[in-house]
Scaffold this motif. Structure first.
Motif, short mmCIF file in Angstrom:
data_model
loop_
_atom_site.label_atom_id
_atom_site.label_comp_id
_atom_site.label_asym_id
_atom_site.label_seq_id
_atom_site.Cartn_x
_atom_site.Cartn_y
_atom_site.Cartn_z
N GLU A 43 -70.40 20.27 37.49
CA GLU A 43 -70.86 18.90 37.29
C GLU A 43 -70.07 17.95 38.19
OE1 GLU A 43 -72.59 18.99 32.74
OE2 GLU A 43 -70.55 18.28 33.04
N ASN A 98 -61.86 21.73 26.85
CA ASN A 98 -63.25 21.30 27.01
C ASN A 98 -64.08 22.40 27.69
OD1 ASN A 98 -61.86 20.60 29.60
ND2 ASN A 98 -63.99 20.09 30.15
N SER A 115 -63.62 13.20 29.90
CA SER A 115 -64.47 12.98 31.08
C SER A 115 -64.19 14.00 32.17
CB SER A 115 -64.33 11.55 31.61
OG SER A 115 -65.05 10.68 30.76
N ARG A 116 -64.21 15.24 31.72
CA ARG A 116 -64.03 16.34 32.66
C ARG A 116 -65.40 16.98 32.94
NH1 ARG A 116 -59.49 19.11 33.34
NH2 ARG A 116 -60.40 21.08 32.67
N PRO A 117 -65.82 17.00 34.19
CA PRO A 117 -67.09 17.65 34.52
C PRO A 117 -67.02 19.12 34.09
CG PRO A 117 -66.23 16.44 36.41
CD PRO A 117 -65.14 16.46 35.38
N ARG A 118 -68.13 19.63 33.54
CA ARG A 118 -68.10 21.04 33.12
C ARG A 118 -68.08 21.95 34.35
NH1 ARG A 118 -72.80 21.28 28.82
NH2 ARG A 118 -73.61 19.73 30.25
N LEU A 141 -71.50 12.70 34.49
CA LEU A 141 -70.77 12.25 33.31
C LEU A 141 -71.39 11.00 32.70
CD1 LEU A 141 -67.06 12.63 34.50
CD2 LEU A 141 -68.33 14.18 33.01
N ASN A 159 -67.58 17.58 27.73
CA ASN A 159 -67.06 16.70 28.77
C ASN A 159 -65.84 15.92 28.29
OD1 ASN A 159 -70.41 16.31 29.61
ND2 ASN A 159 -68.92 17.05 31.09
#
Ligand SMILES: *Cc1c(COP(=O)(O)O)cnc(C)c1O
Length: 418
Positions: free
Chosen positions: A402, A308, A381-384, A407, A378
């Motif tokens: 992030e 991601n 659901s991984r913050p950038r 999210l 994302n």
């Protein structure tokens, strides 16, 4: 040439140690070198000295505001492919009269905003788009300046996903059909025909396809002259490759020399849209090892950056060099460097000789300036990740990491779900 070098076994970006930044901002993060970007842009720009030209940085390769601002200050323009990129380019201070707009699917809304912003020109990719552009310009009461994006049908040896100038690709108008489209454009009252453009692909490591494309554009220019069209701009797009591993792409000086020779005495402004060659080797992705494990015949290094954050290996099977942030001098082992995302395609390097990384070690994924953060998502659901720019001894966060609230920004639970 870039500014990521070891000093006493520690990887530095200019005068800042990479591990120092990691301590301050956490991992993973993208790290860019101001001097590298500035040098790359300068070398490219100066290679075309003596030729009437405009260098429009390809915003999709890296669209961070700080990077666009740096290039704006160096006199660069922008090649955009969406309304969002127009918004960024203008916000960063790039002059609208240095912005060109490509893309096969420009929406009415984006066209309207671009017309009102008075950009230099649209690179039109179909008859229907041309008609739509004319209609919108009429409603606004202005004229749209255009180049037709031609598909010159030259073969370029690169990954099939990034070839764009071959007849089987969706981009541009077939060169043999283009005279009809130009004839149509000539009669549209709110269209001002000024150019011919093309973009034949990305990560090209040979000059010949560029020269061949330029020749075809020049031939077309002569045809258009006969039709009474006054073509002021030839746009050759971007696509010059860089060294990720052992590629030997032409230096911008060689590239410019070949183009100058092909142009000869012609009088037009040459537009160039480089992306990767400016920013690709000016950025790295820094990640930390979480775990290691071995199966019967494989060794895995699991890091905190995944597909991601950097999708190029998964998407194009691209090669990015893997380097330790702290040099070890120990024996190298073949391993897969993988991320935490729940996909088998989530790898950053496969079957690669690398130091015996241990949990906690920092790893640098090299040549991650282009098509890297700009393609981040994302997923899972991984913050950038954060983005950081170094200038000599200074470093600055140019995009915060992030947080979980980011999210779900814009999401809503409808009333009927209580
Ligand atoms: C992507 C793109 C570029 C930039 O390509 P690079 O290979 O990064 O130089 C230039 N022009 C157009 C139209 C593009 O789509």
């Amino acid at each position: 040439m870039h500014h990521f070098v070891y000093k006493n076994d520690d990887l530095y970006c200019e005068d800042v140690s990479v591990s120092h930044v990691a301590e301050q901002v956490g991992t993973p993060f993208y790290l860019y070198s101001y001097s590298t970007i500035r040098t790359h842009f300068g070398v490219f720009e100066n290679a075309f000295n003596g030729l009437d030209h405009l260098t429009c940085f390809s915003v999709k390769s890296n669209s961070n505001l700080a990077i666009l601002r740096l290039l704006a200050l160096e006199g660069g323009g922008a090649d955009i492919v969406s309304g969002g990129e127009l918004f960024r380019a203008i916000r960063a201070g790039i002059r609208p009269d240095k912005i060109v707009y490509s893309g096969v699917g420009k929406t009415r809304k984006d066209i309207e905003i671009a017309l009102k912003s008075d950009i230099l020109m649209f690179n039109v990719e179909s008859d229907q788009e041309l008609q739509t552009l004319n209609d919108i310009a009429k409603d606004i009461g202005c004229k749209a300046t255009i180049a037709m994006r031609i598909n010159p049908d030259v073969e370029s040896k690169t990954h099939p996903y990034i070839v764009t100038g071959f007849s089987e690709n969706k981009f541009g108008i077939q060169i043999e059909d283009s005279l009809n489209t130009y004839a149509l454009a000539k009669h549209l009252k709110h269209i001002d025909v000024k150019g011919i453009s093309c973009h034949i692909g990305s990560q090209l490591t040979e000059i010949d396809p560029f020269v061949e494309a330029l020749r075809k554009l020049k031939e077309l220019l002569e045809e258009l002259k006969k039709m009474g069209l006054d073509i002021e701009f030839l746009n050759l797009g971007g696509g010059l490759g860089i060294t990720y591993n052992d590629e030997k792409p032409p230096h911008p000086l060689e590239y410019a020399k070949a183009l100058k020779e092909t142009i000869g005495e012609n009088r037009f402004t040459l537009i160039l849209e480089p992306g990767r060659v400016i920013i690709g080797n000016a950025g790295i992705l820094v990640t930390r090892v979480l775990y290691t494990k071995s199966t019967k015949n494989k060794r895995f290094i699991i890091v905190d950056a995944g597909m991601n954050d950097l999708i190029r290996p998964a998407l194009y099977n691209s090669f990015h060099a893997v380097q330790p942030v702290k040099m070890t001098h120990s024996e190298m082992f073949a391993a897969d460097l993988v991320g935490p995302v729940c996909e088998t395609g989530d790898f950053l390097a496969r079957d690669r000789k690398m130091p015996p990384f241990e949990p906690g070690d920092l790893v640098a994924i090299m040549s991650a300036g282009a098509y890297s953060f700009s393609m981040a998502s994302n997923y899972n659901s991984r913050p950038r990740p954060a983005e950081v720019m170094v200038k000599e001894k200074l470093f600055s966060i140019i995009r915060s990491r992030e947080v979980y609230e980011d999210l779900i920004s814009g999401e809503a639970i409808p009333e009927f779900l209580g």
